[in-house]
Design an enzyme around this catalytic site. Structure first.
Site, mmCIF file in Angstrom:
data_model
loop_
_atom_site.group_PDB
_atom_site.id
_atom_site.type_symbol
_atom_site.label_atom_id
_atom_site.label_comp_id
_atom_site.label_asym_id
_atom_site.label_seq_id
_atom_site.Cartn_x
_atom_site.Cartn_y
_atom_site.Cartn_z
ATOM 1 N N THR A 201 0.987 -1.262 0.055
ATOM 2 C CA THR A 201 0.039 -0.053 -0.093
ATOM 3 C C THR A 201 0.863 1.235 -0.032
ATOM 4 O OG1 THR A 201 -1.703 1.103 1.124
ATOM 5 C CG2 THR A 201 -0.117 0.047 2.534
ATOM 6 N N LYS B 15 3.906 1.627 -3.581
ATOM 7 C CA LYS B 15 3.546 1.123 -5.054
ATOM 8 C C LYS B 15 4.602 1.517 -6.014
ATOM 9 C CE LYS B 15 -1.402 0.519 -3.790
ATOM 10 N NZ LYS B 15 -2.783 0.652 -4.107
ATOM 11 N N GLY C 293 -11.264 12.286 -9.918
ATOM 12 C CA GLY C 293 -9.996 12.099 -9.275
ATOM 13 C C GLY C 293 -8.909 11.409 -10.175
ATOM 14 N N ALA C 294 -7.661 11.441 -10.241
ATOM 15 C CA ALA C 294 -6.780 11.070 -11.300
ATOM 16 C C ALA C 294 -5.377 10.472 -10.562
ATOM 17 C CB ALA C 294 -6.489 12.058 -12.059
ATOM 18 N N GLY D 130 -3.373 7.690 -7.683
ATOM 19 C CA GLY D 130 -3.127 6.364 -7.737
ATOM 20 C C GLY D 130 -4.274 5.024 -7.967
ATOM 21 N N PRO E 262 -5.454 20.451 -14.524
ATOM 22 C CA PRO E 262 -5.194 19.822 -15.720
ATOM 23 C C PRO E 262 -4.412 18.433 -15.913
ATOM 24 C CG PRO E 262 -5.253 22.194 -16.095
ATOM 25 C CD PRO E 262 -5.107 21.817 -14.585
ATOM 26 N N TYR F 71 -14.078 3.163 2.220
ATOM 27 C CA TYR F 71 -15.091 2.360 2.957
ATOM 28 C C TYR F 71 -15.173 2.554 4.482
ATOM 29 C CZ TYR F 71 -10.686 -0.125 3.647
ATOM 30 O OH TYR F 71 -9.379 -0.679 4.033
#
Length: 280
Positions: A66, A70, A130-131, A133, A157, A220
Site C-alpha cells: 500500500t 506502490k 480524481g486521477a 493512484g 489539468p 469504505y
C-alpha cells in the site's frame, strides 16, 4: 486436511496498522487449512521497500503493498506484469524462481466493484472523480467494459496522467475540472460515477455527486462515506471500497499461495471486521 508447509506474506505500508489485509488473508489460510501460513503488517516508510523485501527470509512468498510503496514496488521488481506497467503501479510482489514479480491486483478489485452493478446499460458513460493512484486501476477495469467512455474530473489539468493511462488501454476519455459548470449535468446523466477522492476532498463534493444514479466509492471506512451518504439520500445506489479491497485481496491470495481464494470466508471476515470498526 491442514497443509503443513510454512510460509509468510505481509502488507507493507506507512501507516499500516489500520490495514485489513491481515484479516482477509488470515481468514483465507484458516478456511483452506494452511496452518503453516502467517500474514503480517510491516511498517514501510517511503524509500525503505527495497531494503525490507531484500532482507525478507526465504519463507516470504509475497507482499501486499500500500502507499507509499506502490511506485517503489514497481521499480524494485525483477519482472513486471503488463497490466502493472500500463497503470504504472504495483500493489503486489510475488517471489518467483527468478526474483520478484510485480503485479497490480487493484485492477481486479476495481473490476469487482464495477461488476457489482450487473445492470449497467451497453456502452456506459462513466464519470471518474480524481486521477491519483487509485484512478488508474479503475481505468484499466473500465477498459474491460465494452464501449465504456470516461469523463475524468480533476482539480488540475492532466493530473496524474490519467488521460494517458486511458489511451494506453484504448478507452475513450475526456477530462474536465471539478469546478466546471458542466460537470453537474455530466454526473446526473452518467450511468455510473466512480470516486477515488480522499475523504477530506470528498466532503466538499457531496452536493455535486448527490444526483448520481450509481456510485462506486473507493473509500469504505468510516461508513457510509460522505459521497455514499449523499447519493443514497438522493435515491441512488452505492458500492463501497470494501468490494475493491476484497477483490484485490483475492487475487493476491491466489498469487501468494497458488490456491483458489476462499472468497466467501474472506468476505465474511471483512464484513465482521468492518462491523467492529464502523458499526455497519
Amino acid at each position: 486436511m491442514a497443509h503443513s508447509a510454512t510460509a509468510k506474506a505481509a502488507v507493507l505500508g506507512d501507516p499500516v496498522d489500520h490495514s485489513l489485509s491481515p484479516v482477509l488473508h488470515s481468514a483465507g489460510y484458516s478456511a483452506l487449512g494452511l496452518a503453516g501460513w502467517r500474514y503480517e503488517a510491516i511498517r514501510c516508510p517511503e524509500g525503505k521497500l527495497a531494503d525490507i523485501v531484500r532482507s525478507a527470509g526465504e519463507d516470504f512468498r509475497g507482499f501486499s503493498v500500500t502507499m507509499p510503496g506502490k511506485p517503489e514496488a514497481l521499480a524494485f521488481a525483477d519482472e513486471v506484469t503488463e497490466r502493472a506497467r500500463l497503470v504504472d503501479s504495483a500493489n503486489t510482489l510475488v517471489r518467483t524462481a527468478d526474483g520478484w514479480l510485480a503485479d497490480c491486483t487493484d485492477i481486479d478489485g476495481a473490476y469487482a466493484a464495477l461488476s457489482a452493478y450487473s445492470e449497467l446499460p451497453p456502452r456506459p458513460a462513466i464519470v471518474l472523480l480524481g486521477a491519483g493512484g487509485t484512478a488508474k486501476p479503475f481505468i484499466a477495469a473500465i477498459a474491460r467494459i465494452p464501449g465504456a467512455s470516461i469523463v475524468i474530473a480533476t482539480r488540475r489539468p492532466s493530473a496524474g496522467g490519467a488521460l494517458e493511462c486511458a489511451a494506453r488501454f484504448g478507452v475513450e476519455a475526456t477530462d474536465v475540472r471539478l469546478a466546471d459548470p458542466e460537470l453537474p449535468n455530466l454526473i446526473s446523466s452518467a450511468d455510473l460515477v466512480v470516486s477515488t477522492i480522499p475523504e477530506a476532498g470528498a466532503r466538499e463534493l457531496t452536493e455535486l455527486v448527490r444526483p448520481a444514479a450509481r456510485l462506486v466509492d473507493a473509500l469504505y471506512n468510516p461508513w457510509p462515506t460522505p459521497l455514499g451518504a449523499a447519493v443514497r439520500a438522493g435515491g441512488g445506489e452505492v458500492i463501497g471500497g470494501d468490494t475493491m479491497l476484497l477483490g484485490q485481496a483475492l487475487g493476491q491470495f491466489e498469487l501468494f499461495t497458488g490456491e483458489p481464494a476462499p472468497a466467501a470466508e474472506m468476505a465474511r471476515a471483512l464484513r465482521e471486521a468492518l462491523a467492529t470498526r464502523s458499526g455497519r
